[in-house]
Write a protein that holds these residues in place. Structure first.
Motif, mmCIF file in Angstrom:
data_model
loop_
_atom_site.group_PDB
_atom_site.id
_atom_site.type_symbol
_atom_site.label_atom_id
_atom_site.label_comp_id
_atom_site.label_asym_id
_atom_site.label_seq_id
_atom_site.Cartn_x
_atom_site.Cartn_y
_atom_site.Cartn_z
ATOM 1 N N GLN A 56 2.175 -3.171 21.812
ATOM 2 C CA GLN A 56 1.594 -4.177 20.925
ATOM 3 C C GLN A 56 0.329 -4.771 21.553
ATOM 4 O O GLN A 56 -0.671 -5.000 20.859
ATOM 5 C CB GLN A 56 2.611 -5.293 20.658
ATOM 6 N N SER A 57 0.368 -5.021 22.850
ATOM 7 C CA SER A 57 -0.803 -5.570 23.542
ATOM 8 C C SER A 57 -1.965 -4.585 23.505
ATOM 9 O O SER A 57 -3.119 -4.986 23.275
ATOM 10 C CB SER A 57 -0.455 -5.906 24.993
ATOM 11 N N LEU A 58 -1.660 -3.313 23.713
ATOM 12 C CA LEU A 58 -2.712 -2.303 23.649
ATOM 13 C C LEU A 58 -3.284 -2.215 22.239
ATOM 14 O O LEU A 58 -4.507 -2.136 22.051
ATOM 15 C CB LEU A 58 -2.166 -0.939 24.081
ATOM 16 N N ALA A 59 -2.421 -2.219 21.243
ATOM 17 C CA ALA A 59 -2.881 -2.162 19.856
ATOM 18 C C ALA A 59 -3.797 -3.343 19.542
ATOM 19 O O ALA A 59 -4.805 -3.196 18.842
ATOM 20 C CB ALA A 59 -1.684 -2.144 18.913
ATOM 21 N N ALA A 60 -3.468 -4.509 20.070
ATOM 22 C CA ALA A 60 -4.313 -5.683 19.849
ATOM 23 C C ALA A 60 -5.680 -5.503 20.499
ATOM 24 O O ALA A 60 -6.719 -5.830 19.908
ATOM 25 C CB ALA A 60 -3.627 -6.933 20.391
ATOM 26 N N ASP A 61 -5.695 -4.972 21.724
ATOM 27 C CA ASP A 61 -6.970 -4.727 22.408
ATOM 28 C C ASP A 61 -7.809 -3.687 21.673
ATOM 29 O O ASP A 61 -9.043 -3.771 21.643
ATOM 30 C CB ASP A 61 -6.721 -4.263 23.841
ATOM 31 N N LEU A 62 -7.155 -2.704 21.090
ATOM 32 C CA LEU A 62 -7.880 -1.635 20.399
ATOM 33 C C LEU A 62 -8.570 -2.127 19.133
ATOM 34 O O LEU A 62 -9.415 -1.411 18.574
ATOM 35 C CB LEU A 62 -6.939 -0.479 20.068
ATOM 36 N N LYS A 63 -8.265 -3.330 18.686
ATOM 37 C CA LYS A 63 -8.991 -3.893 17.553
ATOM 38 C C LYS A 63 -10.459 -4.100 17.895
ATOM 39 O O LYS A 63 -11.298 -4.211 16.993
ATOM 40 C CB LYS A 63 -8.346 -5.214 17.123
ATOM 41 N N GLY A 64 -10.746 -4.142 19.202
ATOM 42 C CA GLY A 64 -12.133 -4.260 19.642
ATOM 43 C C GLY A 64 -12.876 -2.952 19.689
ATOM 44 O O GLY A 64 -14.063 -2.914 20.021
ATOM 45 N N CYS A 65 -12.190 -1.864 19.359
ATOM 46 C CA CYS A 65 -12.804 -0.533 19.379
ATOM 47 C C CYS A 65 -13.100 -0.105 17.950
ATOM 48 O O CYS A 65 -12.218 -0.102 17.091
ATOM 49 C CB CYS A 65 -11.858 0.472 20.043
ATOM 50 N N THR A 66 -14.340 0.283 17.694
ATOM 51 C CA THR A 66 -14.740 0.697 16.349
ATOM 52 C C THR A 66 -14.784 2.212 16.201
ATOM 53 O O THR A 66 -15.246 2.717 15.180
ATOM 54 C CB THR A 66 -16.118 0.111 16.008
ATOM 55 N N LEU A 67 -14.287 2.926 17.186
ATOM 56 C CA LEU A 67 -14.333 4.386 17.192
ATOM 57 C C LEU A 67 -12.981 4.983 16.818
ATOM 58 O O LEU A 67 -11.947 4.328 16.959
ATOM 59 C CB LEU A 67 -14.702 4.897 18.595
ATOM 60 N N PRO A 68 -12.969 6.260 16.398
ATOM 61 C CA PRO A 68 -11.690 6.968 16.313
ATOM 62 C C PRO A 68 -11.060 7.039 17.705
ATOM 63 O O PRO A 68 -11.767 7.232 18.699
ATOM 64 C CB PRO A 68 -12.088 8.369 15.816
ATOM 65 N N VAL A 69 -9.750 6.862 17.778
ATOM 66 C CA VAL A 69 -9.041 6.890 19.064
ATOM 67 C C VAL A 69 -8.015 8.014 19.041
ATOM 68 O O VAL A 69 -7.198 8.106 18.125
ATOM 69 C CB VAL A 69 -8.329 5.553 19.338
ATOM 70 N N VAL A 70 -8.077 8.868 20.056
ATOM 71 C CA VAL A 70 -7.134 9.973 20.236
ATOM 72 C C VAL A 70 -6.374 9.718 21.523
ATOM 73 O O VAL A 70 -6.976 9.343 22.539
ATOM 74 C CB VAL A 70 -7.869 11.326 20.319
ATOM 75 N N ALA A 71 -5.062 9.911 21.515
ATOM 76 C CA ALA A 71 -4.274 9.624 22.715
ATOM 77 C C ALA A 71 -3.059 10.534 22.811
ATOM 78 O O ALA A 71 -2.623 11.117 21.814
ATOM 79 C CB ALA A 71 -3.828 8.162 22.730
ATOM 80 N N VAL A 72 -2.550 10.663 24.028
ATOM 81 C CA VAL A 72 -1.244 11.268 24.284
ATOM 82 C C VAL A 72 -0.452 10.287 25.130
ATOM 83 O O VAL A 72 -1.022 9.399 25.783
ATOM 84 C CB VAL A 72 -1.342 12.625 25.005
ATOM 85 N N LEU A 73 0.851 10.429 25.125
ATOM 86 C CA LEU A 73 1.688 9.599 25.983
ATOM 87 C C LEU A 73 1.763 10.185 27.386
ATOM 88 O O LEU A 73 1.516 11.383 27.593
ATOM 89 C CB LEU A 73 3.093 9.490 25.396
ATOM 90 N N GLY A 74 2.124 9.339 28.351
ATOM 91 C CA GLY A 74 2.340 9.781 29.723
ATOM 92 C C GLY A 74 3.756 9.475 30.161
ATOM 93 O O GLY A 74 4.565 8.946 29.399
ATOM 94 N N ASN A 75 4.065 9.786 31.410
ATOM 95 C CA ASN A 75 5.432 9.584 31.900
ATOM 96 C C ASN A 75 5.852 8.115 31.868
ATOM 97 O O ASN A 75 7.000 7.791 31.567
ATOM 98 C CB ASN A 75 5.584 10.157 33.317
#
Length: 240
Positions: A56-75
């Motif tokens: 949830q904290s990361l999702a909130a921070d990503l509101k500051g990003c205006t770009l498409p975001v691609v991600a994978v999970l890690g361990n």
């Protein structure tokens, strides 16, 4: 898309390890990246302990990003057995969260999988002995197959592979040799080299090396936030 040379500028970072207490925020960094890139890629360990509140904290921070975001999970994102909830939170925030899938953005195919451990080259772990060892190798093979199935779906001229675990030993150099088998697997590189790939990004090896290449010639970049990069920033900029 960058208008200066027709290439896509990909900002890539890994191992953010967002914590539940909100002690570190990436909102300003994501705003900065929005000014210098066309796409943001996050190569795993988005959260520190795999807790939904961290996502949830990361999702909130990503509101500051205006770009498409691609991600994978890690361990680390698996630690609290809340992968389904974490994934839902990130996907709902607009993240293209890949686990053996491909997404096309402005003519570039982004292929993502977590990857897994297993070792490199002649030191790669074989499926022999106890069931636990066989299970570990089976997981490593399954991740390579998941990556291959996604790569087969690419129909663009340019492709970027996003992993958390390393596909080559060169970019984990600097880590203790004893833990190399837990940092990645050559099976991933073997899969990548069967396709045309413009760049591979991964994280996980915090003390590794920024740049390497697969045996077949695909450029590989360790984009863990801790790694020194040409940008002098936690993220790398790759022109694709």
């Amino acid at each position: 898309m960058s208008k200066s040379n027709g290439k896509m500028r990909v900002a890539a970072v890994a191992d953010l390890h967002v914590k539940e207490d909100g002690s570190v925020t990436y909102r300003d960094l994501f705003k900065e990246i929005s000014d210098v890139a066309d796409v943001l890629v996050i190569a795993g360990d988005l959260t520190d302990l795999g807790k939904p509140q961290e996502a949830q904290s990361l999702a909130a921070d990503l509101k500051g990003c205006t770009l498409p975001v691609v991600a994978v999970l890690g361990n680390h994102d698996y630690q609290c057995d809340a992968v389904t909830e974490i994934s839902s939170i990130l996907i709902q925030s607009g993240v293209h969260l890949l686990d053996g899938q491909m997404v096309e953005i402005n003519g570039v195919g982004f292929v993502g999988a977590k990857g897994f451990a297993g070792g490199f080259g002649r030191h790669m772990l074989g499926s022999f002995g106890e069931p636990a060892i066989k299970a570990m190798v089976s997981e490593s093979v399954a991740e390579a197959m998941r990556l291959e199935n996604a790569l087969r779906k690419v129909n663009t001229e340019r492709a970027v592979v996003v992993l958390h675990y390393a596909p080559i030993a060169a970019t984990v150099a600097g880590e203790p040799p004893e833990i190399y088998p837990f940092l990645g697997s050559s099976r991933l590189a073997e899969t990548i080299d069967r396709f045309k790939v413009n760049a591979v990004v991964h994280g996980h090896a915090h003390r590794g090396v920024y740049e390497g290449v697969t045996p077949g010639g695909a450029p590989v970049f360790n984009v863990a936030a801790h790694i020194e990069k040409p940008t002098g920033r936690p993220y790398a900029i790759l022109e694709i």
